[in-house]
Enzyme design. Structure first.
Site, PDB file in Angstrom:
ATOM      1  N   THR A 213       4.850  -0.250  -9.384  1.00  0.00           N
ATOM      2  CA  THR A 213       4.447   1.146  -9.549  1.00  0.00           C
ATOM      3  C   THR A 213       5.319   1.824 -10.603  1.00  0.00           C
ATOM      4  OG1 THR A 213       3.670   1.298  -7.302  1.00  0.00           O
ATOM      5  CG2 THR A 213       4.569   3.316  -8.221  1.00  0.00           C
ATOM      6  N   ARG A 241      -7.344   0.955   1.582  1.00  0.00           N
ATOM      7  CA  ARG A 241      -5.930   1.209   1.896  1.00  0.00           C
ATOM      8  C   ARG A 241      -5.327   2.218   0.904  1.00  0.00           C
ATOM      9  NH1 ARG A 241      -0.753   0.372  -0.997  1.00  0.00           N
ATOM     10  NH2 ARG A 241       0.830   0.007   0.571  1.00  0.00           N
ATOM     11  N   ASP A 244       1.921   4.865  -0.233  1.00  0.00           N
ATOM     12  CA  ASP A 244       2.808   6.036  -0.197  1.00  0.00           C
ATOM     13  C   ASP A 244       2.729   6.893  -1.457  1.00  0.00           C
ATOM     14  OD1 ASP A 244       3.932   3.697  -1.511  1.00  0.00           O
ATOM     15  OD2 ASP A 244       5.760   4.863  -1.756  1.00  0.00           O
TER      16      ASP A 244
HETATM   17  N1  ASP Z   1       4.541   1.708  -3.207  1.00  0.00           N
HETATM   18  C1  ASP Z   1       3.330   1.120  -3.700  1.00  0.00           C
HETATM   19  C2  ASP Z   1       2.351   0.970  -2.561  1.00  0.00           C
HETATM   20  O1  ASP Z   1       2.730   0.539  -1.496  1.00  0.00           O
HETATM   21  C3  ASP Z   1       3.527  -0.202  -4.337  1.00  0.00           C
HETATM   22  C4  ASP Z   1       4.572  -0.247  -5.436  1.00  0.00           C
HETATM   23  O2  ASP Z   1       5.585   0.444  -5.387  1.00  0.00           O
HETATM   24  O3  ASP Z   1       4.381  -1.008  -6.392  1.00  0.00           O
HETATM   25  O4  ASP Z   1       1.192   1.240  -2.763  1.00  0.00           O
END
Ligand code: ASP
Length: 351
Positions: A213, A241, A244
């Site tokens: 992310t 889904r 966060d």
């Molecule tokens: N936090 C993100 C999620 O769970 C994934 C990520 O940080 O790459 O959707």
């Protein structure tokens, strides 16, 4: 405490956790980069946490990652130097990472169990606590720009799915064919993940290896903090889904009375521990330092429970802290008095 003693503290805690839990690994870090004294503006970004080691990442890809991070910092900094607001700078910086196929956001986002990219993103300003986000969109070319539009043009905080796509198109944001987002690399990761865990989705598989992310926290010339985060979520995530990243208080938070936070990692844990807001609440209400608060959440709370990841955090003074419990946290920082510096691995400093 100094930077070094914090790194040591983190290593000690993580080592202790190996003994207790068996699955935590001593590979994280806390970094407090120099941003100069009383900077007029600061921008700090991350390009995701993960556990790919130096051996897994080719020298070419690593160099491209560093160049992408620098370009993002410089795009945000140019606006901040000219007096733009934090959210404008965040959108400029994160658009570069969304357009790059090498990060889990925009083009190159992680694919869900149906092989589609569905984007989550959010943005928040610390002066008014205004916030906006989108969840599960599949057609908005730059999800972070849509989060900004939700914040600025609606009385709502989050739009989802087709509603978010519809809103973006009504407000003149660029749409893209869903195929635009899909890269060969992400298709391969999805196939690998399916082969490893036939019949299951990321939502019920414990996998802390790759996140990716992107996010930013900014102090602008008006003294306001802002934070923003944008992602495709998890590879092979269950259809529908939401992680966060678009949840204010979980993956993103900003308040001028405490701090700004953008997170990356195992989203279900960031949601359940309301990581971003809890870090700021600890700073504001419990008087913890930024590094103590971030370490409490990531090292003492998430890690023993099985969740890993990283955060970029900033206070109104410009003090910036990166904390990660993974082998790498792609990151960078730049201020009115310090140049763009970036890092990929947890065991190196931004340079
Ligand atoms: N936090 C993100 C999620 O769970 C994934 C990520 O940080 O790459 O959707």
């Amino acid at each position: 405490m100094t930077d070094r003693s914090h790194a040591l503290l983190l290593a000690t805690v993580a080592t202790a956790l190996i003994a207790i839990g068996g699955n935590a690994r001593a590979q994280g870090m806390t970094e407090i980069p120099d941003v100069g004294s009383s900077p007029d503006w600061v921008i700090a970004i991350h390009g995701g946490a993960g556990n790919t080691s130096r051996d897994d990442l080719s020298a070419e890809l690593e160099a491209q990652n560093r160049a992408d991070l620098k370009a993002a910092l410089e795009a945000g900094a140019k606006l901040l130097e000219n007096g733009a607001s934090g959210p404008e700078a965040i959108v400029a910086a994160l658009t570069i990472l969304e357009d790059s196929p090498r990060f889990n956001a925009g083009r190159g986002a992680a694919l869900d169990e149906h092989g589609q990219a569905r984007h989550d993103s959010s943005i928040m300003r610390g002066d008014t606590l205004a916030a906006g986000g989108i969840a599960g969109s599949s057609r908005i070319r730059n999800p972070i720009a849509a989060a900004l539009a939700v914040m600025e043009k609606t009385q709502n905080v989050m739009l989802r799915g087709e509603g978010a796509d519809w809103f973006a198109s009504e407000n003149g944001l660029e749409l893209a064919d869903p195929l635009y987002f899909i890269t060969e690399h992400r298709r391969r990761l999805l196939l690998e993940k399916r082969a490893q865990n036939p019949g299951t989705t990321a939502a019920n598989v414990q996998d802390n290896s790759v996140f990716g992310t992107v996010g930013a926290v900014v102090l602008d010339r008006d003294g306001n903090l802002s934070a923003g985060t944008t992602t495709g979520g998890r590879t092979n995530k269950r259809f529908g889904r939401v992680g966060d990243t678009p949840i204010i208080g979980a993956g993103t938070y900003a308040s001028n009375t405490s701090c700004g936070v953008s997170g990356t990692g195992h989203g279900e844990y960031f949601m359940r521990w309301t990581v971003a807001r809890d870090i700021c609440a600890r700073v504001e209400l419990a008087g913890e330092s930024l590094e103590q608060a971030a370490e409490t959440l990531l090292v003492e709370m998430l890690l023993p429970a099985g969740g890993t990841g990283g955060v970029v955090t900033m206070q109104p003074s410009g003090k910036t802290v990166f904390v990660a419990t993974t082998a790498n946290l792609k990151r960078g920082v730049m201020s009115s008095s310090t140049p763009a510096r970036v890092a990929v691995y947890s065991n190196e400093e931004v340079q």
